[in-house]
Motif scaffolding. Sequence first.
Motif, short mmCIF file in Angstrom:
data_model
loop_
_atom_site.label_atom_id
_atom_site.label_comp_id
_atom_site.label_asym_id
_atom_site.label_seq_id
_atom_site.Cartn_x
_atom_site.Cartn_y
_atom_site.Cartn_z
N VAL A 99 0.87 -1.28 -0.07
CA VAL A 99 -0.01 0.18 -0.44
C VAL A 99 1.37 0.84 -0.19
O VAL A 99 0.37 2.42 -0.52
CB VAL A 99 -1.21 0.16 0.84
CG1 VAL A 99 -1.62 1.82 0.74
CG2 VAL A 99 -1.68 -1.36 1.18
N GLU A 100 2.01 1.13 0.27
CA GLU A 100 2.73 2.49 0.76
C GLU A 100 3.27 2.63 -0.73
O GLU A 100 3.30 4.15 -0.82
CB GLU A 100 4.06 1.86 1.19
CG GLU A 100 5.50 3.07 2.41
CD GLU A 100 4.36 3.22 2.76
OE1 GLU A 100 4.71 5.20 3.32
OE2 GLU A 100 3.80 3.01 4.03
N GLY A 101 3.38 2.09 -2.15
CA GLY A 101 4.00 2.23 -2.91
C GLY A 101 2.61 3.49 -3.77
O GLY A 101 3.34 4.81 -4.31
N PRO A 102 1.89 3.39 -4.23
CA PRO A 102 1.24 3.58 -4.68
C PRO A 102 0.68 5.36 -4.27
O PRO A 102 0.45 6.00 -4.90
CB PRO A 102 -0.25 2.88 -4.97
CG PRO A 102 0.29 1.38 -4.78
CD PRO A 102 1.36 1.54 -3.94
N ALA B 257 -6.05 -2.19 6.56
CA ALA B 257 -7.83 -2.17 6.92
C ALA B 257 -8.26 -1.81 5.07
O ALA B 257 -8.59 -3.52 3.85
CB ALA B 257 -8.40 -0.98 6.54
N ILE B 258 -6.82 -2.02 4.03
CA ILE B 258 -6.59 -2.32 3.00
C ILE B 258 -5.86 -3.29 2.76
O ILE B 258 -6.48 -4.15 2.13
CB ILE B 258 -5.54 -1.30 2.34
CG1 ILE B 258 -6.79 0.26 2.66
CG2 ILE B 258 -5.64 -0.96 1.18
CD1 ILE B 258 -5.76 1.42 2.01
N GLY C 223 -6.96 4.95 16.18
CA GLY C 223 -7.54 5.72 15.67
C GLY C 223 -7.36 5.36 14.32
O GLY C 223 -6.90 4.46 13.86
N ILE C 224 -7.09 6.91 13.53
CA ILE C 224 -6.90 6.98 11.74
C ILE C 224 -5.62 7.14 12.16
O ILE C 224 -4.90 7.81 12.75
CB ILE C 224 -8.01 8.14 11.10
CG1 ILE C 224 -9.10 7.46 11.11
CG2 ILE C 224 -7.35 7.96 9.85
CD1 ILE C 224 -9.95 8.69 10.36
N THR C 225 -5.23 6.19 11.52
CA THR C 225 -2.93 6.19 11.55
C THR C 225 -2.93 5.58 9.67
O THR C 225 -3.81 4.72 10.00
CB THR C 225 -2.13 5.58 12.87
OG1 THR C 225 -2.31 4.11 12.46
CG2 THR C 225 -3.21 5.89 14.34
N THR C 226 -1.57 6.15 9.73
CA THR C 226 -0.89 5.86 8.77
C THR C 226 -1.51 3.62 8.62
O THR C 226 -1.65 2.97 7.78
CB THR C 226 0.34 5.84 8.79
OG1 THR C 226 0.39 7.31 7.88
CG2 THR C 226 0.74 5.01 7.15
N ALA C 227 -0.83 2.87 9.69
CA ALA C 227 -0.80 2.08 9.76
C ALA C 227 -1.58 1.21 9.91
O ALA C 227 -2.43 0.26 8.78
CB ALA C 227 0.27 0.74 11.26
N ASN C 228 -2.76 1.58 10.02
CA ASN C 228 -4.47 1.08 10.18
C ASN C 228 -4.70 1.19 9.20
O ASN C 228 -6.04 0.56 8.55
CB ASN C 228 -4.39 2.34 11.52
CG ASN C 228 -4.36 1.61 12.99
OD1 ASN C 228 -3.86 0.71 13.32
ND2 ASN C 228 -4.70 2.68 13.75
N SER D 281 0.93 12.40 0.30
CA SER D 281 1.60 11.95 0.85
C SER D 281 0.02 11.05 2.87
O SER D 281 -0.20 11.40 2.04
CB SER D 281 2.18 12.85 1.47
OG SER D 281 1.52 13.94 1.90
N TRP D 282 1.17 10.40 3.19
CA TRP D 282 -0.40 10.11 4.41
C TRP D 282 -0.05 11.02 5.46
O TRP D 282 -1.04 10.93 5.61
CB TRP D 282 0.91 9.11 5.09
CG TRP D 282 1.71 7.86 4.91
CD1 TRP D 282 2.44 6.94 3.97
CD2 TRP D 282 0.13 6.35 4.20
NE1 TRP D 282 2.31 5.49 3.78
CE2 TRP D 282 0.64 5.58 3.65
CE3 TRP D 282 -1.01 6.84 4.54
CZ2 TRP D 282 0.24 4.64 3.48
CZ3 TRP D 282 -2.22 5.33 3.59
CH2 TRP D 282 -1.62 4.44 3.11
#
Length: 350
Positions: A148-151, A195-196, A186-191, A161-162
């Motif tokens: 997920v990080e790539g696209p 989820a994706i 809650g909402i974090t980059t890792a979360n 950007s995150w």
Amino acid sequence: MNNAMTRFKSPRAGLLLLMLLAVLVAAVLGYKQLSRPLQSQPFGNPDKALASTPVSFAVTQALPQAVNLDVRKVTLGQQLFHDARLSKDNTISCASCHSLDSGGVDNRARSVGVAGGVGGINAPSVFNSGLNFVQFWDGRAASLEDQVEGPVNHPLEMASSWALVLDKLGADATYSSNFGTLYSDGITTANIKDAIATFERSLVTPNSRFDKFLQGNVNALTLEERTGYELFQSYGCASCHQGQNLGGNMFEKMGLMGDYFADRGHLTEADKGRFNVTHHPDNLHEFRVPSLRNVALTAPYFHDASAATLEQAIAIMAKYQLGRPMPAPDLTAIAAFLRSLNGQYNGQQL
């Protein structure tokens, strides 16, 4: 010397020598039998299709009906997968390049991102991607979460950007509530990535006609398709395309039996494959072997989209990976078999 000759001439030694010779002859004949391509003839008895499959290549398994996942995370991930706010200008979502209506791809040679940016490689299918041992053609992501990080950050894809993504999603009350319910922080980059990735792991496509064949319904495939399956194995295609995903579980060099890239010309950075990750000369032109699940829906083929049809792709593989010509009837039969690999998503035939 005389003692050695005496031992050699003894009845017991002679018997052992004969047994050794018999084993060697059997091994050679067995190898020739397994490596010999089948004739382009339908089976004499279609009920023996599975029994006639060489045991050494019988490594394919049917896809599972479902994957045990948190349904709430799957639902959240599905929303994120289709949310264009992950991109800088709110125009590109994951589904833009990985349409679930067309085999998990966009059927383009190169995907189009933010502001018309064009990527450098053919997008692989997202269907059954949870069964791949690594992600991306060059295997640079060890997991779907890493992928997920790539696209999101790629300037020619989502160009975001995150920090920007977190601001957008954090302003959405529904997302804030759903993330708060599922994740303590809650909402974090890792979360978001979790989820994706969870949603993507749910994208299995069972119940292809080939799966039904593997489960014992011999008549799920036509005679031509069954012939194609045997040829697929006897030619050696199954040595790389095996397992539940018929691929996706190893790296292989493009051009084992011929210089594919010299013949094609116009080299790109993407053509270096895994070398771009490891910088080791042995990995030059190595790629993750693609899954063949739903392959009839995912044209064009290969990392460089050089084959427009299944038949063209098979001919290229025969030449550069197997190093042998493939008669037209065999090629047609293998293509017919590959078209039997289209599965179902959410109960609907792909």
